[in-house]
Write a protein that holds these residues in place. Sequence first.
Motif, PDB file in Angstrom:
ATOM      1  N   LYS A 258      16.883  10.806   2.885  1.00 59.01           N
ATOM      2  CA  LYS A 258      16.100   9.519   2.416  1.00 59.01           C
ATOM      3  C   LYS A 258      15.303   9.836   2.822  1.00 59.01           C
ATOM      4  O   LYS A 258      14.755  10.275   4.207  1.00 59.01           O
ATOM      5  CB  LYS A 258      16.334   8.494   3.074  1.00 59.01           C
ATOM      6  N   VAL A 259      14.025   9.370   2.956  1.00 58.95           N
ATOM      7  CA  VAL A 259      11.851   9.014   3.488  1.00 58.95           C
ATOM      8  C   VAL A 259      12.189   7.971   3.111  1.00 58.95           C
ATOM      9  O   VAL A 259      11.624   7.472   1.886  1.00 58.95           O
ATOM     10  CB  VAL A 259      11.391  10.746   2.722  1.00 58.95           C
ATOM     11  N   PRO A 260      12.118   6.986   3.537  1.00 62.60           N
ATOM     12  CA  PRO A 260      11.798   5.279   3.232  1.00 62.60           C
ATOM     13  C   PRO A 260      10.022   5.604   3.562  1.00 62.60           C
ATOM     14  O   PRO A 260       9.252   6.364   3.835  1.00 62.60           O
ATOM     15  CB  PRO A 260      11.949   5.055   4.873  1.00 62.60           C
ATOM     16  N   LEU A 261       9.488   4.768   2.684  1.00 61.96           N
ATOM     17  CA  LEU A 261       8.593   4.717   2.031  1.00 61.96           C
ATOM     18  C   LEU A 261       7.764   3.083   2.297  1.00 61.96           C
ATOM     19  O   LEU A 261       8.193   2.315   1.725  1.00 61.96           O
ATOM     20  CB  LEU A 261       8.208   5.256   0.449  1.00 61.96           C
ATOM     21  N   LEU A 262       6.944   3.022   3.701  1.00 64.22           N
ATOM     22  CA  LEU A 262       6.477   1.861   3.894  1.00 64.22           C
ATOM     23  C   LEU A 262       4.823   1.597   4.048  1.00 64.22           C
ATOM     24  O   LEU A 262       4.770   2.864   3.034  1.00 64.22           O
ATOM     25  CB  LEU A 262       6.421   2.319   5.769  1.00 64.22           C
ATOM     26  N   ALA A 263       5.023   0.395   3.669  1.00 67.83           N
ATOM     27  CA  ALA A 263       3.533   0.324   3.061  1.00 67.83           C
ATOM     28  C   ALA A 263       2.192  -0.362   4.363  1.00 67.83           C
ATOM     29  O   ALA A 263       3.055  -0.387   5.568  1.00 67.83           O
ATOM     30  CB  ALA A 263       3.096  -1.146   2.670  1.00 67.83           C
ATOM     31  N   ASN A 264       1.422   0.237   4.510  1.00 70.34           N
ATOM     32  CA  ASN A 264       0.317  -0.150   5.346  1.00 70.34           C
ATOM     33  C   ASN A 264      -1.052  -1.331   5.636  1.00 70.34           C
ATOM     34  O   ASN A 264      -0.782  -1.417   4.267  1.00 70.34           O
ATOM     35  CB  ASN A 264      -0.812   0.678   5.626  1.00 70.34           C
ATOM     36  N   ALA A 279       7.215  -1.035  -1.635  1.00 68.17           N
ATOM     37  CA  ALA A 279       7.764  -0.911   0.109  1.00 68.17           C
ATOM     38  C   ALA A 279       8.577  -0.886   0.307  1.00 68.17           C
ATOM     39  O   ALA A 279       9.658  -2.066   0.587  1.00 68.17           O
ATOM     40  CB  ALA A 279       6.313  -1.425   0.360  1.00 68.17           C
ATOM     41  N   GLU A 280       9.556  -0.423   1.320  1.00 63.24           N
ATOM     42  CA  GLU A 280      10.998  -0.468   2.426  1.00 63.24           C
ATOM     43  C   GLU A 280      10.255  -1.363   3.495  1.00 63.24           C
ATOM     44  O   GLU A 280      11.169  -0.879   4.191  1.00 63.24           O
ATOM     45  CB  GLU A 280      12.150   1.050   1.966  1.00 63.24           C
ATOM     46  N   GLY A 281       9.327  -1.820   3.702  1.00 58.00           N
ATOM     47  CA  GLY A 281       9.004  -2.464   4.984  1.00 58.00           C
ATOM     48  C   GLY A 281       8.117  -1.798   5.471  1.00 58.00           C
ATOM     49  O   GLY A 281       6.573  -1.778   4.557  1.00 58.00           O
ATOM     50  N   VAL A 282       7.273  -1.733   6.922  1.00 53.67           N
ATOM     51  CA  VAL A 282       5.946  -1.973   6.969  1.00 53.67           C
ATOM     52  C   VAL A 282       6.013  -0.587   8.317  1.00 53.67           C
ATOM     53  O   VAL A 282       6.713  -1.212   8.672  1.00 53.67           O
ATOM     54  CB  VAL A 282       5.124  -2.866   7.895  1.00 53.67           C
ATOM     55  N   GLY A 283       4.713   0.438   7.765  1.00 51.12           N
ATOM     56  CA  GLY A 283       4.624   1.533   8.908  1.00 51.12           C
ATOM     57  C   GLY A 283       3.983   1.212  10.009  1.00 51.12           C
ATOM     58  O   GLY A 283       3.701   1.858  10.979  1.00 51.12           O
ATOM     59  N   LEU A 284       3.093   0.394   9.278  1.00 54.52           N
ATOM     60  CA  LEU A 284       1.638  -0.252   9.696  1.00 54.52           C
ATOM     61  C   LEU A 284       1.240  -1.384  10.061  1.00 54.52           C
ATOM     62  O   LEU A 284       0.118  -1.727   8.718  1.00 54.52           O
ATOM     63  CB  LEU A 284       0.617   1.278  10.072  1.00 54.52           C
ATOM     64  N   PHE A 285       0.902  -1.984  10.438  1.00 55.92           N
ATOM     65  CA  PHE A 285       0.276  -3.470  10.514  1.00 55.92           C
ATOM     66  C   PHE A 285      -0.337  -3.671  11.057  1.00 55.92           C
ATOM     67  O   PHE A 285      -0.388  -3.369  12.374  1.00 55.92           O
ATOM     68  CB  PHE A 285       2.007  -4.522  10.554  1.00 55.92           C
ATOM     69  N   ILE A 487       4.734   8.791   9.718  1.00 58.63           N
ATOM     70  CA  ILE A 487       3.071   8.838   8.976  1.00 58.63           C
ATOM     71  C   ILE A 487       2.545   8.167   8.530  1.00 58.63           C
ATOM     72  O   ILE A 487       3.116   7.054   7.986  1.00 58.63           O
ATOM     73  CB  ILE A 487       3.187  10.483   7.886  1.00 58.63           C
ATOM     74  N   CYS A 488       1.574   7.566   9.344  1.00 61.61           N
ATOM     75  CA  CYS A 488       0.397   6.281   8.845  1.00 61.61           C
ATOM     76  C   CYS A 488      -0.669   6.016   8.572  1.00 61.61           C
ATOM     77  O   CYS A 488      -1.533   5.222   8.905  1.00 61.61           O
ATOM     78  CB  CYS A 488       1.492   5.056   9.759  1.00 61.61           C
ATOM     79  N   GLY A 489      -1.263   8.042   8.443  1.00 64.08           N
ATOM     80  CA  GLY A 489      -2.435   7.651   8.059  1.00 64.08           C
ATOM     81  C   GLY A 489      -3.173   8.175   7.318  1.00 64.08           C
ATOM     82  O   GLY A 489      -1.397   7.867   5.948  1.00 64.08           O
ATOM     83  N   GLU A 490      -3.672   8.107   6.664  1.00 63.57           N
ATOM     84  CA  GLU A 490      -4.431   8.530   5.199  1.00 63.57           C
ATOM     85  C   GLU A 490      -3.586  10.181   4.641  1.00 63.57           C
ATOM     86  O   GLU A 490      -3.170   9.675   3.203  1.00 63.57           O
ATOM     87  CB  GLU A 490      -6.030   8.675   4.408  1.00 63.57           C
ATOM     88  N   ALA A 491      -3.346  10.361   4.912  1.00 60.83           N
ATOM     89  CA  ALA A 491      -2.456  11.725   4.641  1.00 60.83           C
ATOM     90  C   ALA A 491      -0.780  11.564   4.251  1.00 60.83           C
ATOM     91  O   ALA A 491      -0.567  12.573   3.293  1.00 60.83           O
ATOM     92  CB  ALA A 491      -2.243  12.465   6.282  1.00 60.83           C
ATOM     93  N   GLY A 503       8.339  17.737   5.275  1.00 65.29           N
ATOM     94  CA  GLY A 503       8.804  19.267   5.611  1.00 65.29           C
ATOM     95  C   GLY A 503       8.368  19.666   7.106  1.00 65.29           C
ATOM     96  O   GLY A 503       9.189  20.428   8.056  1.00 65.29           O
ATOM     97  N   LEU A 504       7.466  19.248   8.012  1.00 69.83           N
ATOM     98  CA  LEU A 504       7.036  19.531   9.634  1.00 69.83           C
ATOM     99  C   LEU A 504       7.819  18.256  10.302  1.00 69.83           C
ATOM    100  O   LEU A 504       7.475  18.701  11.734  1.00 69.83           O
ATOM    101  CB  LEU A 504       5.689  18.983   9.884  1.00 69.83           C
ATOM    102  N   GLY A 505       9.030  17.704  10.051  1.00 72.08           N
ATOM    103  CA  GLY A 505       9.747  16.867  10.230  1.00 72.08           C
ATOM    104  C   GLY A 505       9.309  15.360  10.137  1.00 72.08           C
ATOM    105  O   GLY A 505      10.351  13.900  11.331  1.00 72.08           O
ATOM    106  N   ALA A 506       8.270  14.819   9.913  1.00 74.37           N
ATOM    107  CA  ALA A 506       8.682  13.178   9.051  1.00 74.37           C
ATOM    108  C   ALA A 506       9.525  12.558   8.843  1.00 74.37           C
ATOM    109  O   ALA A 506       9.865  12.915   8.374  1.00 74.37           O
ATOM    110  CB  ALA A 506       7.133  13.022   8.529  1.00 74.37           C
ATOM    111  N   THR A 507       9.986  11.715   9.720  1.00 75.48           N
ATOM    112  CA  THR A 507      10.526  11.203   9.094  1.00 75.48           C
ATOM    113  C   THR A 507      11.026   9.568   7.917  1.00 75.48           C
ATOM    114  O   THR A 507      12.125   9.145   6.989  1.00 75.48           O
ATOM    115  CB  THR A 507      12.304  10.421  10.271  1.00 75.48           C
ATOM    116  N   THR A 508       9.153   9.046   7.882  1.00 77.28           N
ATOM    117  CA  THR A 508       9.368   8.153   7.355  1.00 77.28           C
ATOM    118  C   THR A 508       8.074   7.908   7.116  1.00 77.28           C
ATOM    119  O   THR A 508       7.173   8.292   6.941  1.00 77.28           O
ATOM    120  CB  THR A 508       9.574   6.675   7.768  1.00 77.28           C
ATOM    121  N   LEU A 509       7.144   7.485   5.856  1.00 76.33           N
ATOM    122  CA  LEU A 509       5.556   7.722   5.417  1.00 76.33           C
ATOM    123  C   LEU A 509       5.076   6.399   5.164  1.00 76.33           C
ATOM    124  O   LEU A 509       5.602   5.401   4.192  1.00 76.33           O
ATOM    125  CB  LEU A 509       6.238   8.856   4.295  1.00 76.33           C
ATOM    126  N   SER A 510       4.144   6.111   5.634  1.00 75.75           N
ATOM    127  CA  SER A 510       3.636   4.707   5.147  1.00 75.75           C
ATOM    128  C   SER A 510       2.198   4.766   4.797  1.00 75.75           C
ATOM    129  O   SER A 510       0.821   6.310   5.261  1.00 75.75           O
ATOM    130  CB  SER A 510       3.429   4.208   6.770  1.00 75.75           C
TER     131      SER A 510
END
Length: 561
Positions: A258-264, A279-285, A487-491, A503-510
């Motif tokens: 699982k890699v939850p995908l969140l919204a900025n 979006a499965e939630g919000v990673g950065l409000f 991770i909540c930056g543009e990357a 692969g570097l260890g991020a558990t969610t992406l926003s």
Amino acid sequence: MTELRGVGIGLGVAQGPIARMAEPLPAPKDAKSELSVEEETARVREAVGAVARELEARGAQAGGAARDVLEAQAMIAEDPTLEAEVDSRLAAGKTGEFAVHDAFASFREQLIALGGYLGERAADLDDVAQRVIARLRGVAAPGIPDPGHPFVLVAKDLAPADTALLDLDKVLALVTTEGGPTSHTAILAREKSIVAVVGASGAKDLADGRTVIVDAAAGVVTVDPSDDDLVRARNRADARKAAASAPLTDGALADGTKVPLLANLGKPGGAAEAVALGAEGVGLFRTEFLFLSSSSAPTVEEQRAAYIELLSAFPGKKVVVRVLDAGADKPLPFLNDAHEENPALGLRGLRALRASEDILREQLTALAEADAATRASEAGPADLWVMAPMVSTVEETRYFTALAQDYGLKTTGVMVEVPSSALLADRILQIADFASIGTNDLTQYTLAADRLLGSVASFQDPWHPAVLRLIREVGAAGRANGKPVGICGEAAADPLLAVVLVGLGATTLSMAPTALADVRASLLTHTLDDARRIAEAALAADDAASAREAAQAASSSPVAA
């Protein structure tokens, strides 16, 4: 057939004939006006006002990030210091056209000398000046061409006013010769899901009418492709369109990880679109919208209402709220408006909040009250997480988490945006409940390249191995402490880089909600072992471009590169 390389935005592919942006209007001659100073001044005032209102109208129509950029341009057009520069030239008897051209050019040089946020705004002056001069001449301002058929737009770069209102029925793709992955063109292209390749310097020699394939996934522009190339590209585009219309699924790798995908999000009003896009939630409000348009801090009641609106849109979902991130490019008169020689390294983020702790305490009060209010609602509560921006020390981590917990906020974390916090992540995550990596600022501070300064845009690339190594440090610290790392930056919106980040260890992406589909599709093509192997290939490179190429090669190979 020729291939031109740049930085692709997203996974899209498009094809069509080229249409180039019109060349700028020629500079007006230094000439005496035949009108009186009063008449010329009235002409200029009318033109500047009309251009400012047009920019505001375009911003209101476009919404989102484009609105903020265009409103800033409108403010620049009517800046009192700039007006005084124009008036001094009009008083000397110059024509309105020359007075605007010369004053804007002089003001532009002053802003470039200041650097930072103001230095980046200097580029916007060119567009504003062109629009004012065109208004004075009674001609159309240079802008998006209209060849009468769909086309691939090629430009040096795009002015915010042009990017904001692109006709997506006509503009098949964007190709720019300048800019990087965090340029405003790239950000707006990502927000609007436009196929784009930026920084393709070789495109400057392309002529109107030539057929190209723009492959954002590969970062390649193919000039004069074969019929077979065109068919393959069309099939890819059709397959991607079909995938985008498929039922939404949660973010996951091919092996089920699982890699939850969140919204900025920047305002509560964006919640509905984010949910619709999966979006499965919000990673950065970002809470700055409550503060930036006011001369005083919003009340607890005003803040609470906005937070309740946000939390109510995500019952049962994680919502990560960042407390006010002001300073640097976002100075506030009631927080820190003192002049700083280098504001990016000054009193910003948590540092500024500690200097005005009452503002931080009021924000934490509003968040706690909003959380309590939604817990009593029929829909049920969101899972509220709160984090501090620009944390650079263990002591700052301890300060913020203790204070937030005093207000009853249960899940408290920090943003990792400076190298010190990445290198101390093992200790920081012994205290904080989670970390969220802001790759835009982390890249800026790692490469010593102001993210808002066009002259060093080529350094602003999160693919750089130095940045990836710091992210790996945070990922390892998260695993060691059993704490999540987001991770909540543009990357996170770069589909291949998203795989590397996992692969570097991020558990969610926003990310921006429009990027969710591409990232979801990219993750589904790789296992966790794949992601780690691809990340190692990128880490072994010497620079950003070779890291991206190494990851692309590793991602298409079933064995280690």
